[in-house]
Scaffold this motif. Structure first.
Motif, mmCIF file in Angstrom:
data_model
loop_
_atom_site.group_PDB
_atom_site.id
_atom_site.type_symbol
_atom_site.label_atom_id
_atom_site.label_comp_id
_atom_site.label_asym_id
_atom_site.label_seq_id
_atom_site.Cartn_x
_atom_site.Cartn_y
_atom_site.Cartn_z
ATOM 1 N N HIS A 30 61.960 -28.557 23.536
ATOM 2 C CA HIS A 30 62.445 -28.233 24.929
ATOM 3 C C HIS A 30 63.970 -28.060 24.674
ATOM 4 C CE1 HIS A 30 58.845 -29.029 27.332
ATOM 5 N NE2 HIS A 30 58.637 -29.977 26.283
ATOM 6 N N VAL A 31 64.436 -27.183 25.243
ATOM 7 C CA VAL A 31 66.176 -27.129 25.304
ATOM 8 C C VAL A 31 66.474 -27.001 26.689
ATOM 9 C CG1 VAL A 31 67.919 -25.624 24.274
ATOM 10 C CG2 VAL A 31 65.640 -25.621 23.218
ATOM 11 N N VAL A 32 67.639 -27.621 26.780
ATOM 12 C CA VAL A 32 68.294 -27.591 28.025
ATOM 13 C C VAL A 32 69.863 -27.176 27.780
ATOM 14 C CG1 VAL A 32 69.414 -29.075 29.969
ATOM 15 C CG2 VAL A 32 67.183 -29.489 29.098
ATOM 16 N N THR A 33 70.119 -25.962 28.467
ATOM 17 C CA THR A 33 71.428 -25.372 28.370
ATOM 18 C C THR A 33 72.142 -25.371 29.581
ATOM 19 O OG1 THR A 33 70.310 -23.755 26.657
ATOM 20 C CG2 THR A 33 72.542 -23.268 27.414
ATOM 21 N N GLU A 34 73.304 -25.758 29.668
ATOM 22 C CA GLU A 34 74.166 -26.014 30.867
ATOM 23 C C GLU A 34 75.327 -24.966 30.778
ATOM 24 O OE1 GLU A 34 74.553 -30.090 32.672
ATOM 25 O OE2 GLU A 34 74.002 -30.792 30.603
ATOM 26 N N PHE A 35 75.457 -24.466 32.004
ATOM 27 C CA PHE A 35 76.399 -23.455 32.159
ATOM 28 C C PHE A 35 77.456 -24.031 33.442
ATOM 29 C CE2 PHE A 35 72.887 -21.402 30.703
ATOM 30 C CZ PHE A 35 73.253 -20.365 29.757
ATOM 31 N N HIS A 36 78.599 -24.377 33.053
ATOM 32 C CA HIS A 36 79.528 -24.848 34.055
ATOM 33 C C HIS A 36 80.501 -23.868 34.314
ATOM 34 C CE1 HIS A 36 78.339 -29.150 33.914
ATOM 35 N NE2 HIS A 36 78.177 -28.927 32.763
ATOM 36 N N GLY A 96 79.350 -19.065 39.790
ATOM 37 C CA GLY A 96 78.137 -19.633 39.534
ATOM 38 C C GLY A 96 77.116 -18.441 39.685
ATOM 39 N N ASP A 97 77.330 -17.731 41.066
ATOM 40 C CA ASP A 97 76.473 -16.464 41.196
ATOM 41 C C ASP A 97 76.377 -15.358 39.960
ATOM 42 O OD1 ASP A 97 75.486 -17.442 43.504
ATOM 43 O OD2 ASP A 97 77.187 -16.174 44.645
ATOM 44 N N ARG A 154 69.833 -24.269 39.655
ATOM 45 C CA ARG A 154 71.364 -24.265 39.957
ATOM 46 C C ARG A 154 71.227 -25.737 40.771
ATOM 47 N NH1 ARG A 154 73.813 -19.326 42.394
ATOM 48 N NH2 ARG A 154 75.827 -20.461 42.620
ATOM 49 N N ASP A 155 72.324 -26.443 40.203
ATOM 50 C CA ASP A 155 72.715 -27.817 40.987
ATOM 51 C C ASP A 155 72.820 -27.670 42.472
ATOM 52 O OD1 ASP A 155 74.312 -30.321 41.764
ATOM 53 O OD2 ASP A 155 75.006 -30.362 39.732
ATOM 54 N N HIS A 206 77.274 -25.002 38.725
ATOM 55 C CA HIS A 206 76.468 -25.462 37.678
ATOM 56 C C HIS A 206 75.184 -24.848 37.527
ATOM 57 C CE1 HIS A 206 75.146 -29.276 35.768
ATOM 58 N NE2 HIS A 206 75.249 -28.621 34.988
ATOM 59 N N VAL A 207 75.026 -24.341 36.463
ATOM 60 C CA VAL A 207 73.847 -23.600 36.356
ATOM 61 C C VAL A 207 73.026 -24.238 35.063
ATOM 62 C CG1 VAL A 207 72.710 -21.232 36.183
ATOM 63 C CG2 VAL A 207 74.562 -21.626 37.584
#
Length: 113
Positions: free
Chosen positions: A4-10, A16-17, A43-44, A50-51
């Motif tokens: 399982h991989v969690v990739t966070e985009f700030h 964000g859109d 999305r947070d 924060h996606v």
């Protein structure tokens, strides 16, 4: 066992859109990549910039190959230009998984019964 991989985009404020849109645009190719099992984009609720991607791969190596492929095609750079910090990528082994009562509609039956 799957990885399982969690990739966070700030994202930069108000981007964000754009991050979400690009992730959804490349989704089809991502799902067809070797070893890809599941992709979820979220999305947070408290920070729309924060996606995150929750993905599942046959092996960690499959995701690493996918990321290298995306990087070669310029997508990693495109994302990084929209972010306030580098991608945060975490790898997990699944320890336990089960569906709760609300996941399969039994919640209504349990409340009525």
């Amino acid at each position: 066992m799957s990885t399982h991989v969690v990739t966070e985009f700030h994202a930069r404020p108000g981007r964000g859109d754009d991050v979400e849109k690009l992730l959804l645009e490349i989704l089809g190719e991502s799902l067809e990549h070797q070893g890809c099992e599941v992709i979820r984009i979220v999305r947070d609720q408290d920070d729309a910039d924060h996606v995150a991607g929750f993905t599942q791969w046959t092996e960690r190596r499959d995701y690493e190959n996918y990321l290298a492929w995306r990087t070669e095609r310029g997508f990693t750079g495109t994302f990084e230009a929209m972010l306030t910090e580098p991608l945060a990528i975490r790898y997990y082994d699944e320890v336990f998984s089960a569906r709760g009562v609300a996941a399969d509609g039994r919640a209504t039956e349990a409340q009525e019964g």
